[in-house]
Design an enzyme around this catalytic site. Structure first.
Site, short mmCIF file in Angstrom:
data_model
loop_
_atom_site.label_atom_id
_atom_site.label_comp_id
_atom_site.label_asym_id
_atom_site.label_seq_id
_atom_site.Cartn_x
_atom_site.Cartn_y
_atom_site.Cartn_z
N HIS A 122 0.74 -1.20 -0.08
CA HIS A 122 -0.01 -0.08 -0.12
C HIS A 122 0.91 1.40 0.02
CE1 HIS A 122 -3.78 -2.31 0.64
NE2 HIS A 122 -3.14 -2.80 1.62
N LYS B 128 -6.03 -8.70 -8.78
CA LYS B 128 -6.70 -8.04 -7.76
C LYS B 128 -7.88 -7.18 -8.05
CE LYS B 128 -5.42 -6.32 -2.96
NZ LYS B 128 -4.51 -6.01 -2.13
N HIS C 131 -2.70 -2.74 8.30
CA HIS C 131 -3.67 -2.92 7.66
C HIS C 131 -4.42 -1.78 6.87
CE1 HIS C 131 -7.15 -5.26 5.95
NE2 HIS C 131 -7.93 -4.43 6.79
#
Length: 142
Positions: free
Chosen positions: A39, A63, A139
């Site tokens: 990310h 994805k 996350h």
């Protein structure tokens, strides 16, 4: 003899506890490194479709969606010091901040390795989960 046996047990207990303490940070460190790899891209300020097609490239799957944050890691870690908010999974270890991002969304039905993506570059609010001591992002929530 009893004292030596007791000391041996205490030493074994101490080493076991130290071993357990060392395992926990490595798990968190792995999650942090995975977050960075999936990310974070501070090298650009915003991406286009070509950026997404190249960055999301894999041999095995397409994805459906991913977000890349285009800030330095210090800025991203500072989000972890904001007020806790609820994550999508119900945990209370999420934090919000405004950053530059590129959202990459799959276009139609494409097969790897030729996945085609639509990019949307913007500055927006993101929510990330943070763990550890010190807190680090692990996350991307939303």
């Amino acid at each position: 003899m009893a004292l030596q046996k007791t000391l041996s047990w205490l030493l074994l207990l101490l080493l076991t506890l130290l071993g357990l303490r060392l395992v926990q940070p490595s798990y968190g460190q792995n999650m942090y490194q995975r977050f960075l790899g999936q990310h974070v891209d501070p090298t650009v300020t915003g991406g286009n479709n070509l950026y997404c097609n190249n960055t999301m490239k894999t041999q095995f799957s397409c994805k459906r969606f991913n977000t890349f944050i285009h800030e330095n890691i210090g800025t991203i870690i500072s989000i972890c010091s904001t007020t806790n908010i609820q994550c999508k999974n119900g945990k209370m270890n999420c934090h919000a901040g405004v950053v530059k991002v590129t959202d990459c969304a799959i276009m139609g039905r494409t097969l790897p390795p030729k996945c085609n993506y639509q990019a949307k570059a913007s500055t927006r609010r993101v929510v990330i989960a943070c763990e550890g001591n010190p807190l680090v992002p692990v996350h991307f929530d939303r």
